[in-house]
Design an enzyme around this catalytic site. Sequence first.
Site, PDB file in Angstrom:
ATOM      1  N   VAL A 138       0.861  -1.261   0.007  1.00  0.00           N
ATOM      2  CA  VAL A 138       0.066   0.011  -0.172  1.00  0.00           C
ATOM      3  C   VAL A 138       1.011   1.273  -0.021  1.00  0.00           C
ATOM      4  O   VAL A 138       0.431   2.391  -0.119  1.00  0.00           O
ATOM      5  CB  VAL A 138      -1.039  -0.083   1.140  1.00  0.00           C
ATOM      6  N   LYS A 164       4.956  -1.984   8.141  1.00  0.00           N
ATOM      7  CA  LYS A 164       6.057  -1.512   7.499  1.00  0.00           C
ATOM      8  C   LYS A 164       7.390  -2.334   7.526  1.00  0.00           C
ATOM      9  O   LYS A 164       7.749  -2.710   8.463  1.00  0.00           O
ATOM     10  CB  LYS A 164       6.373  -0.111   8.475  1.00  0.00           C
ATOM     11  N   ASP A 282       8.489  15.868  10.781  1.00  0.00           N
ATOM     12  CA  ASP A 282       8.056  15.756   9.451  1.00  0.00           C
ATOM     13  C   ASP A 282       6.379  15.578   9.115  1.00  0.00           C
ATOM     14  O   ASP A 282       5.777  14.723   8.628  1.00  0.00           O
ATOM     15  CB  ASP A 282       8.486  14.246   9.025  1.00  0.00           C
ATOM     16  N   ASP A 474      -8.606  27.254  48.175  1.00  0.00           N
ATOM     17  CA  ASP A 474      -8.312  28.638  48.203  1.00  0.00           C
ATOM     18  C   ASP A 474      -8.236  29.274  46.778  1.00  0.00           C
ATOM     19  O   ASP A 474      -7.835  30.487  46.955  1.00  0.00           O
ATOM     20  CB  ASP A 474      -7.268  28.949  49.307  1.00  0.00           C
ATOM     21  N   LYS A 513       2.928  29.850  47.355  1.00  0.00           N
ATOM     22  CA  LYS A 513       1.811  29.481  46.668  1.00  0.00           C
ATOM     23  C   LYS A 513       1.356  30.520  45.573  1.00  0.00           C
ATOM     24  O   LYS A 513       2.105  31.737  45.651  1.00  0.00           O
ATOM     25  CB  LYS A 513       0.573  29.260  47.554  1.00  0.00           C
ATOM     26  N   ASP A 581      13.836  61.202  36.222  1.00  0.00           N
ATOM     27  CA  ASP A 581      13.800  60.460  37.385  1.00  0.00           C
ATOM     28  C   ASP A 581      14.710  59.099  37.802  1.00  0.00           C
ATOM     29  O   ASP A 581      14.550  58.497  38.810  1.00  0.00           O
ATOM     30  CB  ASP A 581      12.299  60.351  37.840  1.00  0.00           C
TER      31      ASP A 581
END
Length: 606
Positions: A138, A164, A282, A474, A513, A581
Amino acid sequence: MGQCYGKNNLRPQNDDAADDSAVAVAGSADVPPSPLPPKDTPARANPWPSPFPHGGGTVTPSPARSTPRRFFRRPFPPPSPAKHIRASLAKRLGHAKAPKEGPIPEEEAAAAATEQSLDKSFGYGKNFGAKFEIGKEVGRGHFGHTCCAKGKKGDLKDQPVAVKIISKAKVGLVTLLVVKCYRFFPYLSLFQMTTAIAIEDVRREVKILKALSGHKHLVKFHDAFEDANNVYIVMELCEGGELLDRILSRGGKYSEEDAKVIVLQILSVVAFCHLQGVVHRDLKPENFLFTSRSEDADMRLIDFGLSDFIRPDERLNDIVGSAYYVAPEVLHRSYSLEADIWSIGVITYILLCGSRPFWARTESGIFRAVLRADPNFDDLPWPTASAEAKDFVKRLLNKDYRKRMTAVQALTHPWLRDDSRPIPLDILVYKLVKAYLHATPFKRAAVKALSKALPEDELPYLRAQFRLLEPNRDGHISLDNFKMALVRHATDAMRESRVLDIVNAMEPLAYRKMDFEEFCAAAISTYQLEAHDRWEDIASTAFEHFESEGNRPIAVEELARELNLGPSSYSVLKDWIRNTDGKLSLLGYTKFLHGVTLRSSNPRNR
């Protein structure tokens, strides 16, 4: 275009460096035929016509008119590529001694490689013939071919599969295309050498197929076998044909709505691979197969012959892939997961308009277009395409890889956004949060101000990523949240690519946290925001927040330390600080956010 080997350290990309460098490219274990037109074929004889008058926009036509394999003479002998290949062989074969300095003849490298004893035993099962009955062919590639088959016994009895078949005789003989980088690759030559590199590539392809599992758009791997002559990779059989065939059967392009269905599947499976630490390298329409002939059939991503495992902060330098889909940074030999995103951008461009964004008569001409030309969004059908579709493609085909969306971010782009669709975890969040945790207080104040100016269309992505980390009651997250989120999505591939190691670099979060507001500051990329069409407004609004909350007097010397620069930068940095400044100006703020790099990833104007 084929595959390149080499892990040399990347040098600065300038004209002189390009003249002294050499790139080795070879075919993969089973690569489909080159998309380049055969010799003497007219330039327009291709599935998608060029959007440019000469196939390259403002790029001058390639000097190689007749064939991509034409030889070019130079006023001085080009540097030998053998040193680069020899170094690759030494690394692949476990030789501790580094290659000698200075050029060596190609024949010496070829002879050295031939002398190596090649172990073509892969350690796979030996009973393929007893378990499967081979059917018709194929597909065919450089080193082998793919056949349909049927199981004789076991779990796959009477089930159709794809096999394959890779020839062991051919896998030891690799054709290397040596590209001398002189004015964008005009000097090309071919030579052959026997090497163990291709054998390792087959082993890696099977390892990746085994390690990746659990995604509906990924071809299913069953088993691998071998005998004296061949390696047999048994996979799911997809009988619906290639995406390329579907595109051509529709006259070369899709409607926007139909294109969205295809792009969503591509992004979904690529986001999964990237989280696991696998870069495909690829991506092209030929490597997406439909499970059946049905119009609404799902697609499967196939052919991991050029793929590799990659750590979160690693950069690769092998030039691999197919010329029409290769990213600019791949040609510069320093790239990561973003190279796959570029390829998706090329595929999306083709789906929407029926032509390639970068095209030329020759391979070197294609490379030149990729590096220097911009996609054409002026000709039909782009003027009638939606603004969201054009923005989507442009943000994938940004030549600066840092400004491209990730696959997960693309899934939340306004062109594709669907609040009812689950969004996968993005490894980019981990990279950005890690950098934020190691930043100075002044830099954190700058990005916190930027996060308060985020446009609304950037927030769905951040909210989705925060939810995936499963914050505590929380509304806070800690190091454990990041660690557990990765573990929940881990496969063997993630362990092979050592993606989990990135959590170790986030150790500062173990003692504190983070709420959603700070998470937004930590998980945004200035580079990506710079690609936003409203960047100037975003930066201006952010600077207003920075003025009121984080801006303070800063000396040139301190600013240089913040940016890891030396005294030679003082003359530039002093222009970022207001004389009135001593604080950062708007220009200084945006430059500080961006940072200073030794070279831009954008190509030069020549």
